[in-house]
Scaffold this motif. Sequence first.
Motif, PDB file in Angstrom:
ATOM      1  N   GLY A   1       0.789  -1.218   0.000  1.00  8.99           N
ATOM      2  CA  GLY A   1       0.000   0.000   0.000  1.00  8.99           C
ATOM      3  C   GLY A   1       0.824   1.272   0.000  1.00  8.99           C
ATOM      4  N   LEU A   2       2.147   1.166  -0.210  1.00 14.10           N
ATOM      5  CA  LEU A   2       2.996   2.355  -0.229  1.00 14.10           C
ATOM      6  C   LEU A   2       2.816   3.159  -1.508  1.00 14.10           C
ATOM      7  N   ILE A   3       2.496   2.502  -2.612  1.00 13.48           N
ATOM      8  CA  ILE A   3       2.287   3.196  -3.886  1.00 13.48           C
ATOM      9  C   ILE A   3       0.993   2.684  -4.512  1.00 13.48           C
ATOM     10  N   ASP A   4       0.418   3.488  -5.406  1.00 14.69           N
ATOM     11  CA  ASP A   4      -0.814   3.107  -6.097  1.00 14.69           C
ATOM     12  C   ASP A   4      -0.562   2.609  -7.511  1.00 14.69           C
ATOM     13  N   GLU A   5       0.540   3.045  -8.101  1.00 13.97           N
ATOM     14  CA  GLU A   5       0.893   2.628  -9.452  1.00 13.97           C
ATOM     15  C   GLU A   5       2.392   2.354  -9.508  1.00 13.97           C
ATOM     16  N   PRO A   6       2.824   1.532 -10.465  1.00 12.25           N
ATOM     17  CA  PRO A   6       4.250   1.154 -10.518  1.00 12.25           C
ATOM     18  C   PRO A   6       5.180   2.355 -10.681  1.00 12.25           C
ATOM     19  N   ILE A   7       6.330   2.269 -10.027  1.00 11.68           N
ATOM     20  CA  ILE A   7       7.376   3.285 -10.162  1.00 11.68           C
ATOM     21  C   ILE A   7       8.322   2.860 -11.278  1.00 11.68           C
ATOM     22  N   ARG A   8       8.686   3.790 -12.129  1.00  6.01           N
ATOM     23  CA  ARG A   8       9.594   3.480 -13.238  1.00  6.01           C
ATOM     24  C   ARG A   8      11.021   3.371 -12.694  1.00  6.01           C
ATOM     25  N   MET A   9      11.517   2.150 -12.597  1.00  8.42           N
ATOM     26  CA  MET A   9      12.880   1.923 -12.124  1.00  8.42           C
ATOM     27  C   MET A   9      13.774   1.332 -13.202  1.00  8.42           C
ATOM     28  N   LEU A  10      13.233   0.387 -13.970  1.00  6.66           N
ATOM     29  CA  LEU A  10      14.019  -0.227 -15.034  1.00  6.66           C
ATOM     30  C   LEU A  10      14.218   0.758 -16.181  1.00  6.66           C
ATOM     31  N   TYR A  11      15.365   0.623 -16.870  1.00 11.33           N
ATOM     32  CA  TYR A  11      15.749   1.499 -17.974  1.00 11.33           C
ATOM     33  C   TYR A  11      15.943   2.944 -17.508  1.00 11.33           C
ATOM     34  N   THR A  12      16.484   3.092 -16.314  1.00 11.45           N
ATOM     35  CA  THR A  12      16.825   4.402 -15.768  1.00 11.45           C
ATOM     36  C   THR A  12      18.241   4.349 -15.217  1.00 11.45           C
ATOM     37  N   GLU A  13      18.765   5.523 -14.882  1.00 10.62           N
ATOM     38  CA  GLU A  13      20.102   5.585 -14.290  1.00 10.62           C
ATOM     39  C   GLU A  13      20.120   4.944 -12.914  1.00 10.62           C
ATOM     40  N   PHE A  14      18.996   4.993 -12.205  1.00 12.90           N
ATOM     41  CA  PHE A  14      18.887   4.347 -10.902  1.00 12.90           C
ATOM     42  C   PHE A  14      19.136   2.847 -11.016  1.00 12.90           C
ATOM     43  N   ALA A  15      18.560   2.209 -12.037  1.00 13.46           N
ATOM     44  CA  ALA A  15      18.759   0.773 -12.230  1.00 13.46           C
ATOM     45  C   ALA A  15      20.220   0.452 -12.531  1.00 13.46           C
ATOM     46  N   VAL A  16      20.892   1.342 -13.267  1.00 12.03           N
ATOM     47  CA  VAL A  16      22.309   1.125 -13.569  1.00 12.03           C
ATOM     48  C   VAL A  16      23.131   1.182 -12.288  1.00 12.03           C
ATOM     49  N   TYR A  17      22.831   2.153 -11.420  1.00  8.36           N
ATOM     50  CA  TYR A  17      23.525   2.225 -10.133  1.00  8.36           C
ATOM     51  C   TYR A  17      23.312   0.952  -9.323  1.00  8.36           C
ATOM     52  N   ILE A  18      22.077   0.482  -9.269  1.00 10.85           N
ATOM     53  CA  ILE A  18      21.770  -0.744  -8.525  1.00 10.85           C
ATOM     54  C   ILE A  18      22.576  -1.915  -9.069  1.00 10.85           C
ATOM     55  N   GLY A  19      22.601  -2.053 -10.386  1.00  9.44           N
ATOM     56  CA  GLY A  19      23.310  -3.174 -10.999  1.00  9.44           C
ATOM     57  C   GLY A  19      24.805  -3.115 -10.766  1.00  9.44           C
ATOM     58  N   ILE A  20      25.399  -1.942 -10.899  1.00  5.29           N
ATOM     59  CA  ILE A  20      26.848  -1.810 -10.715  1.00  5.29           C
ATOM     60  C   ILE A  20      27.230  -2.048  -9.256  1.00  5.29           C
ATOM     61  N   VAL A  21      26.493  -1.442  -8.325  1.00  9.11           N
ATOM     62  CA  VAL A  21      26.810  -1.616  -6.902  1.00  9.11           C
ATOM     63  C   VAL A  21      26.655  -3.080  -6.506  1.00  9.11           C
ATOM     64  N   TYR A  22      25.583  -3.718  -6.945  1.00  6.68           N
ATOM     65  CA  TYR A  22      25.372  -5.133  -6.616  1.00  6.68           C
ATOM     66  C   TYR A  22      26.479  -6.010  -7.201  1.00  6.68           C
ATOM     67  N   THR A  23      26.853  -5.736  -8.445  1.00  2.15           N
ATOM     68  CA  THR A  23      27.825  -6.593  -9.131  1.00  2.15           C
ATOM     69  C   THR A  23      29.223  -6.455  -8.566  1.00  2.15           C
ATOM     70  N   TYR A  24      29.634  -5.208  -8.279  1.00  2.00           N
ATOM     71  CA  TYR A  24      31.021  -4.970  -7.890  1.00  2.00           C
ATOM     72  C   TYR A  24      31.222  -4.833  -6.383  1.00  2.00           C
ATOM     73  N   LEU A  25      30.172  -4.998  -5.596  1.00  2.00           N
ATOM     74  CA  LEU A  25      30.325  -4.910  -4.142  1.00  2.00           C
ATOM     75  C   LEU A  25      31.316  -5.931  -3.582  1.00  2.00           C
ATOM     76  N   PRO A  26      31.305  -7.199  -4.043  1.00  2.00           N
ATOM     77  CA  PRO A  26      32.320  -8.146  -3.531  1.00  2.00           C
ATOM     78  C   PRO A  26      33.758  -7.707  -3.795  1.00  2.00           C
ATOM     79  N   PHE A  27      33.995  -6.983  -4.899  1.00  2.00           N
ATOM     80  CA  PHE A  27      35.346  -6.517  -5.206  1.00  2.00           C
ATOM     81  C   PHE A  27      35.797  -5.423  -4.237  1.00  2.00           C
TER      82      PHE A  27
END
Length: 301
Positions: A158-184
Motif C-alpha cells: 500500500g505504499l504506492i498506487d501505481e508502478p514506479i519506473r525503475m528499469l531502464y533508468t540511471e537508478f537501475a544502472v547504479y543498482i546493478g553496478i553496486v550489486y555486481t562490484y560490491l564483492p570486489f
Amino acid sequence: MFRQLARRMQAGWRSIVVFIPYVWLLVFFLLPFFIVAKISVAELVIASPPFSKMIEWTDSGAMTIRIVFDNFIYIFNDDLYSRTYINSLKISIISTIFCLLIGYPMAYGIVRSGPVAKKLLLFAVILPFWTSFLLRVYAWMGLLADQGTINNLLIWIGLIDEPIRMLYTEFAVYIGIVYTYLPFMILPLYANMEKLDGSLNEAAADLGSRPTNTFFKVTLPLTTPGIVAGSLLVFIPATGEYVIPDLLGGGNVLMIGRLLYNEFAANTDWPVASAVAIVLLILLVLPMTIYQYYQGKATEG
C-alpha cells in the motif's frame, strides 16, 4: 663447486619466475595496447579490416609512414564523447562511493565475527560469483520492471498506487553496478582489516579514546590500502561497463562501453573507437600513476 652450481640454478629459476609475468604483460597488455594505438591514428577505409595501413611500400621500394590524429580531434570536437566520458566517470565514482559505504561496515563486521560466522559470511560474499553474470543482471530486470517483484510488493503493501519506473533508468544502472562490484570492495577491505593488530584499539581505549575517535584515528587510516585497492577494483571496470547499462539502462544511459560497441559494431568505425578507448585508458591510468608516484614518495619519506 656443487654450491656454486646450486646457486646458479637457483638464480636461473628466479629469473624465469620473474620473467614470466613480464612476458604476460607484454603479450596481453602492451601488445594489444600498441595495436589499438596504431588503429587510432589510422583512417577509416572501406576494406577488411576497415582502417588504413600505417606503413606502406611504394612501387619504387620506398617506405611511407602515415599517421593522422583526426580521430582524436573529432572526439574532442564532438560533445557526445565528452558527455559520455563525464557521465561514465560520474556513474563509476558514485557507484564506487556506494560500494565503499556498504562494503566497509560489511568487511568490518566479517572481521569482528566468530570463526564459523566468518566463513559463512565470506561464503555469502563469494557465492554470487558461482552464477552467471548475465543471469544476475536479468534477475534485476525482473525485480525492477514495472510489473516486477519490487513494484508488486510495494503496491501490495500500500505504499504506492501505481508502478514506479525503475528499469531502464540511471537508478537501475547504479543498482546493478553496486550489486555486481560490491564483492570486489569487500574482499580487499577484509584482507586488509584481517591483518590489523587489535591491540592498537585496546591501547587507544586504555588511553581514554572513545570508540568513534579510535575508529577515525586508528582503524580508518590503517585500512587506507584496502580502501584504495577496493575502490580501484570497482571504479576501473565500472567506467567501461557495457552489459549493465545496456540491459538495465535500456540504452538510455550513456556510457563509454555502449559508445565503444556502437562505434565498433554499428558504425564499423574502428579508428574512432580505438581513439575513444585510448583516451579512456589515459583517463584511468594517469591518475593511478600519479597516485602510485606520490604513494611511493610518502613511503620512502
